[in-house]
Write a protein that holds these residues in place. Sequence first.
Motif, mmCIF file in Angstrom:
data_model
loop_
_atom_site.group_PDB
_atom_site.id
_atom_site.type_symbol
_atom_site.label_atom_id
_atom_site.label_comp_id
_atom_site.label_asym_id
_atom_site.label_seq_id
_atom_site.Cartn_x
_atom_site.Cartn_y
_atom_site.Cartn_z
ATOM 1 N N VAL A 84 0.937 -1.383 0.084
ATOM 2 C CA VAL A 84 -0.001 -0.127 -0.032
ATOM 3 C C VAL A 84 0.706 1.278 0.090
ATOM 4 C CG1 VAL A 84 -1.862 1.320 1.183
ATOM 5 C CG2 VAL A 84 -1.667 -1.269 1.225
ATOM 6 N N TRP A 85 0.525 2.066 -0.941
ATOM 7 C CA TRP A 85 1.361 3.471 -1.057
ATOM 8 C C TRP A 85 0.473 4.515 -1.089
ATOM 9 C CZ3 TRP A 85 6.551 3.769 -2.505
ATOM 10 C CH2 TRP A 85 7.396 2.726 -2.984
ATOM 11 N N ALA A 86 0.612 5.864 -0.725
ATOM 12 C CA ALA A 86 -0.012 7.234 -0.734
ATOM 13 C C ALA A 86 0.763 8.258 -1.474
ATOM 14 C CB ALA A 86 -0.308 7.507 0.898
ATOM 15 N N VAL A 87 -0.105 9.015 -2.086
ATOM 16 C CA VAL A 87 0.256 10.102 -2.775
ATOM 17 C C VAL A 87 -0.938 11.319 -2.390
ATOM 18 C CG1 VAL A 87 1.047 8.906 -4.862
ATOM 19 C CG2 VAL A 87 -1.230 9.456 -4.711
ATOM 20 N N ARG A 88 -0.153 12.563 -2.631
ATOM 21 C CA ARG A 88 -0.928 13.690 -2.351
ATOM 22 C C ARG A 88 -1.727 13.884 -3.571
ATOM 23 N NH1 ARG A 88 -2.210 15.999 2.017
ATOM 24 N NH2 ARG A 88 -0.123 16.647 3.006
ATOM 25 N N SER A 89 -2.972 13.896 -3.908
ATOM 26 C CA SER A 89 -3.597 14.129 -5.059
ATOM 27 C C SER A 89 -4.997 14.245 -4.971
ATOM 28 C CB SER A 89 -3.150 13.015 -6.098
ATOM 29 O OG SER A 89 -4.219 11.740 -5.677
ATOM 30 N N GLU A 90 -5.929 14.919 -5.856
ATOM 31 C CA GLU A 90 -7.231 14.981 -5.929
ATOM 32 C C GLU A 90 -7.653 13.416 -5.752
ATOM 33 O OE1 GLU A 90 -8.882 17.657 -6.099
ATOM 34 O OE2 GLU A 90 -6.939 18.704 -6.017
ATOM 35 N N LEU A 91 -8.914 13.518 -5.076
ATOM 36 C CA LEU A 91 -9.530 12.183 -4.835
ATOM 37 C C LEU A 91 -10.434 11.425 -6.088
ATOM 38 C CD1 LEU A 91 -10.898 13.084 -1.336
ATOM 39 C CD2 LEU A 91 -8.834 12.081 -1.939
ATOM 40 N N GLU A 92 -9.936 10.133 -6.189
ATOM 41 C CA GLU A 92 -10.646 9.529 -7.299
ATOM 42 C C GLU A 92 -11.250 8.458 -7.033
ATOM 43 O OE1 GLU A 92 -7.765 8.380 -10.427
ATOM 44 O OE2 GLU A 92 -6.988 10.659 -10.499
ATOM 45 N N PRO A 93 -12.693 8.148 -7.414
ATOM 46 C CA PRO A 93 -13.339 6.913 -6.980
ATOM 47 C C PRO A 93 -12.873 5.743 -7.805
ATOM 48 C CG PRO A 93 -14.964 8.654 -7.551
ATOM 49 C CD PRO A 93 -13.595 9.337 -7.870
ATOM 50 N N LEU A 127 3.312 11.622 6.920
ATOM 51 C CA LEU A 127 4.373 11.645 5.813
ATOM 52 C C LEU A 127 4.202 12.608 4.927
ATOM 53 C CD1 LEU A 127 5.033 7.876 5.295
ATOM 54 C CD2 LEU A 127 6.563 9.390 6.432
ATOM 55 N N LEU A 128 3.222 12.731 4.380
ATOM 56 C CA LEU A 128 2.801 13.580 3.195
ATOM 57 C C LEU A 128 2.898 15.160 3.910
ATOM 58 C CD1 LEU A 128 -0.040 11.709 1.353
ATOM 59 C CD2 LEU A 128 2.396 12.218 0.660
ATOM 60 N N ASN A 129 2.198 15.372 5.012
ATOM 61 C CA ASN A 129 2.475 16.842 5.542
ATOM 62 C C ASN A 129 3.963 16.835 5.812
ATOM 63 O OD1 ASN A 129 -0.266 17.147 5.825
ATOM 64 N ND2 ASN A 129 -0.456 16.677 7.894
ATOM 65 N N TRP A 130 4.961 16.022 6.122
ATOM 66 C CA TRP A 130 6.264 16.120 6.287
ATOM 67 C C TRP A 130 6.745 16.592 4.894
ATOM 68 C CZ3 TRP A 130 10.477 12.607 4.825
ATOM 69 C CH2 TRP A 130 11.694 13.465 5.085
ATOM 70 N N HIS A 131 6.589 16.045 3.985
ATOM 71 C CA HIS A 131 7.320 16.305 2.597
ATOM 72 C C HIS A 131 6.673 17.485 2.171
ATOM 73 C CE1 HIS A 131 9.232 12.356 1.528
ATOM 74 N NE2 HIS A 131 8.246 11.908 2.210
ATOM 75 N N ASP A 132 5.533 17.921 2.488
ATOM 76 C CA ASP A 132 5.144 19.251 1.945
ATOM 77 C C ASP A 132 5.810 20.319 2.418
ATOM 78 O OD1 ASP A 132 2.821 17.892 0.725
ATOM 79 O OD2 ASP A 132 1.356 18.368 2.171
#
Length: 309
Positions: A84-93, A127-132
């Motif tokens: 499982v990975w995560a990305v900062r992006s718009e949400l997609e159904p 993690l994503l908040n930190w990368h930002d």
Amino acid sequence: MSPGFRLRQVPLLSRVGADRADTLRTDIDAAVAGWSDALLLRVDRRNQVLISGGRAVLNPAVSAGPHPPEHAVFLGKLDDGRHVWAVRSELEPPEGSDEPLEVLDLRRTGDVFDDVSAQLVATATALLNWHDSAGFSPVDGAPTTPIKSGWARVNPVTGHEEFPRIDPAVICLVHDGHDRAVLARQAVWPPRLFSILAGFVEAGESFESCVVREIAEEIGLAVTDVEYLGSQPWPFPRSLMVGFHAIGDPEQPFSFNDGEIAEAGWFTRAEIREALAQGDWGSGSTSRLLLPGSISIAREIIESWAALD
């Protein structure tokens, strides 16, 4: 002291729902090999995710490309072995799905998440908040790039590595050892909203010393018998809440020394039980005392103390 006082349950954001599989963070070949079957959590700029039936919606990872994007972060693997990975992006159904979906914020509605989703969303958010905010080296200002599947950043010139920052904070229920506990309201909160006391740990300070100092600064009480209860990640943006309880004297007057607390009071166990039964801050209750929601370790500490005989 209240006998046998401990947390009745593991706080929601501290529960283990997926294998963090930390050895895969540096095994690039294994990470890339698992990408074709991996799942992807999309988190938008407001730290919201799509939820269906209490579970975070996970898209096929290949929807983001044939290989992990540079900005993707590795969260771990599920029981079936899928990464499982995560990305900062718009949400997609997900394509072809007709299940009802909700856009939810972990901080405000985290109690609807199952354990796996709570862990994945909390880790991704942190993690994503930190990368930002970590795009440039704090040493020389040079641009940094993600490495170790998103768990570090490196200065390409010097090789200096930076890791996700965590700000430790204590949170403490002060009680009299019997039937009364202190609840307080911050000056920036609306009337009727109360919780227990918290504050950030300073450099060169232990957790226990921080408890004593923060409570003295915020409400003027000298507390003793500081005891650890449990901890919880709080990725808003990067805290770790470390929970305690301590003994205070109800005869000692309050003194609001740092301006953060507007009011505080000693409440009986019966009064707190009644307030808990009315719901939480977001319930629309007309109770004179509104308490934190279940996403917070504060709620678990209060509930655990209130449940004592």
